[in-house]
Design a protein around this motif. Structure first.
Motif, PDB file in Angstrom:
ATOM      1  N   ALA A   1       0.841  -1.203   0.000  1.00 44.58           N
ATOM      2  CA  ALA A   1       0.000   0.000   0.000  1.00 44.58           C
ATOM      3  C   ALA A   1       0.875   1.252   0.000  1.00 44.58           C
ATOM      4  O   ALA A   1       0.588   2.219  -0.716  1.00 44.58           O
ATOM      5  N   ALA A   2       1.951   1.227   0.793  1.00 46.31           N
ATOM      6  CA  ALA A   2       2.864   2.375   0.826  1.00 46.31           C
ATOM      7  C   ALA A   2       3.567   2.546  -0.519  1.00 46.31           C
ATOM      8  O   ALA A   2       3.723   3.676  -1.010  1.00 46.31           O
ATOM      9  N   LEU A   3       3.991   1.440  -1.130  1.00 50.19           N
ATOM     10  CA  LEU A   3       4.628   1.502  -2.440  1.00 50.19           C
ATOM     11  C   LEU A   3       3.666   2.032  -3.494  1.00 50.19           C
ATOM     12  O   LEU A   3       4.035   2.883  -4.314  1.00 50.19           O
ATOM     13  N   ASP A   4       2.445   1.549  -3.474  1.00 49.94           N
ATOM     14  CA  ASP A   4       1.414   1.993  -4.416  1.00 49.94           C
ATOM     15  C   ASP A   4       1.241   3.510  -4.332  1.00 49.94           C
ATOM     16  O   ASP A   4       1.255   4.218  -5.342  1.00 49.94           O
ATOM     17  N   LYS A   5       1.122   4.005  -3.123  1.00 54.99           N
ATOM     18  CA  LYS A   5       0.921   5.446  -2.915  1.00 54.99           C
ATOM     19  C   LYS A   5       2.121   6.248  -3.424  1.00 54.99           C
ATOM     20  O   LYS A   5       1.950   7.261  -4.116  1.00 54.99           O
ATOM     21  N   ARG A   6       3.317   5.795  -3.114  1.00 53.34           N
ATOM     22  CA  ARG A   6       4.518   6.527  -3.521  1.00 53.34           C
ATOM     23  C   ARG A   6       4.708   6.503  -5.033  1.00 53.34           C
ATOM     24  O   ARG A   6       5.092   7.508  -5.627  1.00 53.34           O
ATOM     25  N   LEU A   7       4.450   5.376  -5.663  1.00 51.98           N
ATOM     26  CA  LEU A   7       4.642   5.294  -7.109  1.00 51.98           C
ATOM     27  C   LEU A   7       3.589   6.108  -7.863  1.00 51.98           C
ATOM     28  O   LEU A   7       3.901   6.728  -8.881  1.00 51.98           O
ATOM     29  N   ARG A   8       2.371   6.109  -7.365  1.00 50.18           N
ATOM     30  CA  ARG A   8       1.343   6.958  -7.997  1.00 50.18           C
ATOM     31  C   ARG A   8       1.727   8.430  -7.848  1.00 50.18           C
ATOM     32  O   ARG A   8       1.589   9.209  -8.787  1.00 50.18           O
ATOM     33  N   ALA A   9       2.244   8.816  -6.686  1.00 53.27           N
ATOM     34  CA  ALA A   9       2.674  10.205  -6.460  1.00 53.27           C
ATOM     35  C   ALA A   9       3.841  10.573  -7.380  1.00 53.27           C
ATOM     36  O   ALA A   9       3.990  11.745  -7.761  1.00 53.27           O
ATOM     37  N   ALA A  10       4.651   9.586  -7.760  1.00 57.42           N
ATOM     38  CA  ALA A  10       5.786   9.819  -8.658  1.00 57.42           C
ATOM     39  C   ALA A  10       5.367   9.872 -10.129  1.00 57.42           C
ATOM     40  O   ALA A  10       6.204  10.098 -10.996  1.00 57.42           O
TER      41      ALA A  10
END
Length: 185
Positions: free
Chosen positions: A131-140
């Motif tokens: 979930a944390a990775l998903d959020k960070r990659l979408r933000a990128a």
């Protein structure tokens, strides 16, 4: 051009403390065989940019409800030193983590999928590195091309029965998704 290149190029980057997340990353790559060209890299060896990749698949163990931090990796090192735990720490497990690596990355591929390993309990209690990775990659600026996945470990950080098979199946799903996008180019 190889058949795999015609079906896209995927890089799988993982962080692993005791080998479970590495084994899942390798199983995902096995499941993608016959699809896109796949490269599997531990986070310590991952580049900061991926000019030739169509997609990135990232995975990490869940630590204290999210991504590891230097303090949680140091704690994992202490667990590895504890003879009562019978755990073997992965090489360089206490080095760079997925969060720090993402902070250093330049432009990432336009497509991503995320996975984690986490305790065999509801995500509400365990949290999720995916979930944390998903959020960070979408933000990128990357777009998710597949739902995130969690693979379960027991209290001793060993994969639960059937998780490698689930990872291979998820890899097959990812291969189809990347292949259909590569074919549409």
């Amino acid at each position: 051009m190889s058949a795999g290149a015609a079906n896209g190029r995927v890089v799988i980057v993982y962080e692993s403390m005791f080998g479970s997340t590495r084994r899942i990353a390798e199983a995902i790559a096995e499941g993608m065989r016959g699809g896109p060209d796949v490269t599997v890299l531990p986070v310590k060896d991952a580049p900061e940019t991926f000019p030739d990749a169509d997609a990135i698949v990232v995975g990490a163990p869940t630590h204290v409800h999210g991504l590891s931090r230097p303090s949680t990796r140091a704690e994992a090192g202490r667990w590895g030193d504890d003879p009562d735990r019978a755990l073997t720490l992965e090489p360089d497990a206490e080095g760079i983590g997925m969060g720090e690596w993402l902070d250093s990355c330049g432009t990432l591929p336009g497509l991503f999928a995320a996975f984690d390993t986490r305790a065999d309990m509801t995500e509400l209690f365990s949290g999720s590195a995916a979930a944390a990775l998903d959020k960070r990659l979408r933000a990128a600026g990357s777009r998710r091309f597949a739902d995130r996945a969690s693979f379960l470990v027991d209290k001793d950080s060993a994969l639960e029965a059937g998780e490698l098979e689930r990872a291979r199946a998820w890899g097959g799903t990812l291969a189809q998704a990347v292949g259909s996008r590569a074919g549409a180019r």
